[in-house]
Design a protein around this motif. Sequence first.
Motif, short mmCIF file in Angstrom:
data_model
loop_
_atom_site.label_atom_id
_atom_site.label_comp_id
_atom_site.label_asym_id
_atom_site.label_seq_id
_atom_site.Cartn_x
_atom_site.Cartn_y
_atom_site.Cartn_z
N ASN A 1 0.78 -0.94 0.04
CA ASN A 1 -0.01 0.00 0.03
C ASN A 1 0.90 1.33 -0.13
N ARG A 2 1.07 1.75 -1.12
CA ARG A 2 2.02 3.11 -1.29
C ARG A 2 1.76 4.14 -0.26
N PHE A 3 0.56 4.32 0.07
CA PHE A 3 0.10 5.39 0.95
C PHE A 3 0.62 5.07 2.46
N LEU A 4 0.36 3.73 2.94
CA LEU A 4 1.08 3.28 4.28
C LEU A 4 2.68 3.62 4.26
N VAL A 5 3.11 2.99 2.96
CA VAL A 5 4.62 3.37 3.03
C VAL A 5 5.05 4.87 3.01
N GLN A 6 4.36 5.74 2.23
CA GLN A 6 4.73 7.08 2.17
C GLN A 6 4.57 7.68 3.79
N ALA A 7 3.63 7.02 4.51
CA ALA A 7 3.42 7.78 5.94
C ALA A 7 4.58 7.25 6.80
N ILE A 8 4.85 6.08 6.82
CA ILE A 8 6.00 5.63 7.58
C ILE A 8 7.38 6.23 7.03
N ARG A 9 7.64 6.41 5.82
CA ARG A 9 8.82 7.15 5.77
C ARG A 9 8.77 8.62 6.04
N ARG A 10 7.68 9.15 5.90
CA ARG A 10 7.46 10.78 6.48
C ARG A 10 7.55 10.58 8.16
N GLN A 11 7.33 9.68 8.81
CA GLN A 11 7.47 9.60 10.34
C GLN A 11 9.04 9.50 10.53
N ASN A 12 9.64 8.53 9.59
CA ASN A 12 10.96 8.20 9.81
C ASN A 12 11.75 9.50 9.82
N SER A 13 11.51 10.21 8.77
CA SER A 13 11.99 11.41 8.27
C SER A 13 11.87 12.32 9.68
N LEU A 14 10.68 12.45 10.03
CA LEU A 14 10.85 13.48 11.23
C LEU A 14 11.52 12.88 12.73
N ARG A 15 11.38 11.58 12.64
CA ARG A 15 12.25 11.04 13.84
C ARG A 15 13.98 11.32 13.52
N ARG A 16 14.33 11.47 12.47
CA ARG A 16 15.50 11.71 12.11
C ARG A 16 16.10 13.01 12.64
N MET A 17 15.10 13.90 12.36
CA MET A 17 15.25 15.31 12.60
C MET A 17 15.53 15.41 14.16
N THR A 18 15.12 14.80 15.15
CA THR A 18 15.05 14.70 16.49
C THR A 18 16.06 13.71 16.93
N GLU A 19 15.89 12.55 16.55
CA GLU A 19 16.46 11.55 17.31
C GLU A 19 17.86 10.99 17.11
N TYR A 20 18.51 11.39 15.73
CA TYR A 20 19.71 11.11 15.40
C TYR A 20 20.62 11.57 16.55
N ALA A 21 20.35 12.52 17.42
CA ALA A 21 21.29 12.67 18.45
C ALA A 21 21.15 11.86 19.73
N GLU A 22 19.78 11.27 20.02
CA GLU A 22 19.42 10.49 20.88
C GLU A 22 20.10 9.23 20.60
N PHE A 23 19.92 8.65 19.32
CA PHE A 23 20.52 7.27 19.36
C PHE A 23 22.13 7.24 19.50
N ALA A 24 22.90 8.20 19.49
CA ALA A 24 24.17 8.27 19.75
C ALA A 24 24.47 7.95 21.28
N GLU A 25 23.28 7.89 21.94
CA GLU A 25 23.70 7.54 23.57
C GLU A 25 22.88 6.39 23.56
N LEU A 26 23.39 5.18 23.31
CA LEU A 26 22.68 3.73 23.02
C LEU A 26 22.60 3.12 24.42
N SER A 27 21.78 2.52 24.74
CA SER A 27 21.62 1.63 25.93
C SER A 27 21.84 0.04 25.32
#
Length: 303
Positions: A227-253
Amino acid sequence: MLDTSNLSSLQVEVARKLMPIIHAGRWSVGEKISDAALAREFGISRTPVRQVMQFFAEKGIIAQTENRGFTLIRRPAPEENIDELVPPSEVDSLYKRIMHARANGQIGSEASESELLEHFNTSRGVIRRTLARLSAEGLAERRDGHGWRFAECLDNRQAVNESYAFRTIIECGAVTEDTFRADLEELAALEEAQRALLNAPLPSIEGSAWFEANAQFHETVVSWSHNRFLVQAIRRQNSLRRMTEYAEFAELSEAGVRKAARDHLAILDAIKADDRKLASAILFRHLSRSWAGSESHAEKRGD
């Protein structure tokens, strides 16, 4: 390692865009790859796309046919790291630097090209190509005049909770779609990658690499809904997460990484058993995280 010394900056960018698409299974082995369609998708001429296809033909990933077309002959192995195959371009590097700067508040929600030039000390051409990439991903938009506005970061509890609620609807729904069909080659590749994360010593895992592996897992599972629209939606969320979470993923548990990998493997086991109801339930539990309590924010990474 491939010799990339003769590739232009644009060709390196194309190569790094193409590799994840091949990894994600857009084409089956033996299927034709249209350089014209890729050129339209990337918004460039066919020439650099063809040059990159020929570049991957040297690695034995793509083959050139007698009529000057291209077909996929194998998917890259999990150990064929993108950074080793194709070193980051200036745009790739600046893209990550902007992500970190936004996540850490070093640049505001709006900025001009001149301000970005001064802050990142690079060329105007690299700035513009990076902004074009951010714009294409919905992470930046041009303001009236010469300024740019960046997408909202997931930098507060409400935004994060809303993102998780949205992802739960999209991802769990995707798994239960009638059109859901798992690609067994992709599934095996995801299993191998998750087992490697489960057993790898934590210091050897870079935060950005873990984020991308995690994002690829969720996007690939959603892609099996066809379903192309579901794929587009998750890609958009991953992009938004990149904007915030790149820094947080540097501190891995270590506990967080191991738990996420075990969850991912359990989801894949349920999909393999064709128990999509169970897969959806595990995915729901995986995504439905409480942001209160004693567990630190960093330990929750790996979702």
